[in-house]
Design a protein around this motif. Sequence first.
Motif, PDB file in Angstrom:
ATOM      1  N   HIS A  33       0.728  -1.158  -0.157  1.00 53.23           N
ATOM      2  CA  HIS A  33      -0.062   0.004   0.149  1.00 53.23           C
ATOM      3  C   HIS A  33       0.871   1.379  -0.076  1.00 53.23           C
ATOM      4  O   HIS A  33       0.425   2.513   0.388  1.00 53.23           O
ATOM      5  CB  HIS A  33      -1.016  -0.028   1.026  1.00 53.23           C
ATOM      6  N   CYS A  41      -7.429   1.322  -5.143  1.00 52.82           N
ATOM      7  CA  CYS A  41      -6.962   0.159  -4.544  1.00 52.82           C
ATOM      8  C   CYS A  41      -7.844  -0.425  -3.217  1.00 52.82           C
ATOM      9  O   CYS A  41      -8.724   0.643  -2.941  1.00 52.82           O
ATOM     10  CB  CYS A  41      -5.734   0.293  -3.692  1.00 52.82           C
ATOM     11  N   CYS A 101      -7.715  -0.731  -0.450  1.00 52.09           N
ATOM     12  CA  CYS A 101      -7.399  -0.204   0.930  1.00 52.09           C
ATOM     13  C   CYS A 101      -7.992   1.318   1.100  1.00 52.09           C
ATOM     14  O   CYS A 101      -8.230   1.874   2.063  1.00 52.09           O
ATOM     15  CB  CYS A 101      -6.079   0.065   1.122  1.00 52.09           C
ATOM     16  N   CYS A 123      -1.614   2.556  -5.408  1.00 52.23           N
ATOM     17  CA  CYS A 123      -0.558   1.565  -4.424  1.00 52.23           C
ATOM     18  C   CYS A 123       0.251   0.918  -5.212  1.00 52.23           C
ATOM     19  O   CYS A 123       0.068   0.271  -6.425  1.00 52.23           O
ATOM     20  CB  CYS A 123      -1.718   0.806  -3.570  1.00 52.23           C
TER      21      CYS A 123
HETATM   22 ZN   LIG Z   1      -3.681   0.052  -1.126  1.00 52.11          ZN
END
Ligand SMILES: [Zn+2]
Length: 299
Positions: free
Chosen positions: A159, A169, A171, A176
Amino acid sequence: MNIIAIDIGGTEIKYGLVSLRGEVIFSSSLLTEASKGVEQLLEKIYKIIEELKNEKTIGIGVSATGQIDGRIGKVVGGTNLIPGWIGTNLVEILEKKYRIPAVLENDVNCAALGEMWMGAAKGKENFLCLTIGTGIGGGIVLKGELLRGESSVAAEFGHIQIVKNGVQCGCGSKGCYQSYASMTALLRLAEEKIGKKLNGKEIFNEVHKNNIKYKEVVDEWADYFTDGLATLIYIFNPSLIVVGGGVSKQGSFLKEIFQKSLEKKVMKNYLEILEIKMAERGNDAGMLGASYLLLEKIK
Ligand SMILES: [Zn+2]
């Protein structure tokens, strides 16, 4: 004497018995069926332990996907791949139930330790391990020990942002590292550039057949991979970087692509002492690393 070793992945649970000298005496696998949730998963773990446990068993070492606080053996974060998994203190559960020591640690951390004990990182004290798969996982070993960080979730290399306003991404962030340098990213890149859906093995087969288009795709992907590596090299000054995941089968061929790409980005004195190696213990690394940690705990 033996250790029961279990490696819980998103699709498969690998398990077996490991000797105190690091030999895998027996191994097998079954499907994780992650979506069925944590209760089902625990039942599977109990079944494995009851199948393998004998009078010579000294403990249980578990490697698993997700963000794990290895100091207490609890799952503390990650994706919701296995419903109910986050928050589970597996070590507490297993030690209470079986009355033998247990450990739980993140799978990439375990792979790093497994490679240090019985594989590519033998004899190394300061090294990094990166696994290329759906995402990119990381493990940091400094002075022979895992660097876990304040809340035990260090080394989430995947990340680190490498592209401004890049690909979204899971996340929540964009650009990332894993969105550009994972296996998923290689497949996406190949499809974008060539318009054909191939798997990783097929892509590398094309490169081996001197298909220039695919060689360009792999070079571009490798360039993203070494963008992240260069940052990590400047932070950690490692003597070794172990690259794991399915691509490790590409061996020295891929290693040379990474090395050439790095030479353009990183100062010479960092590279002179640095070796890049493909992981050697493949599917066994997680089980070996978890067993290594169990032995450390008993010591
Ligand atoms: Zn990420």
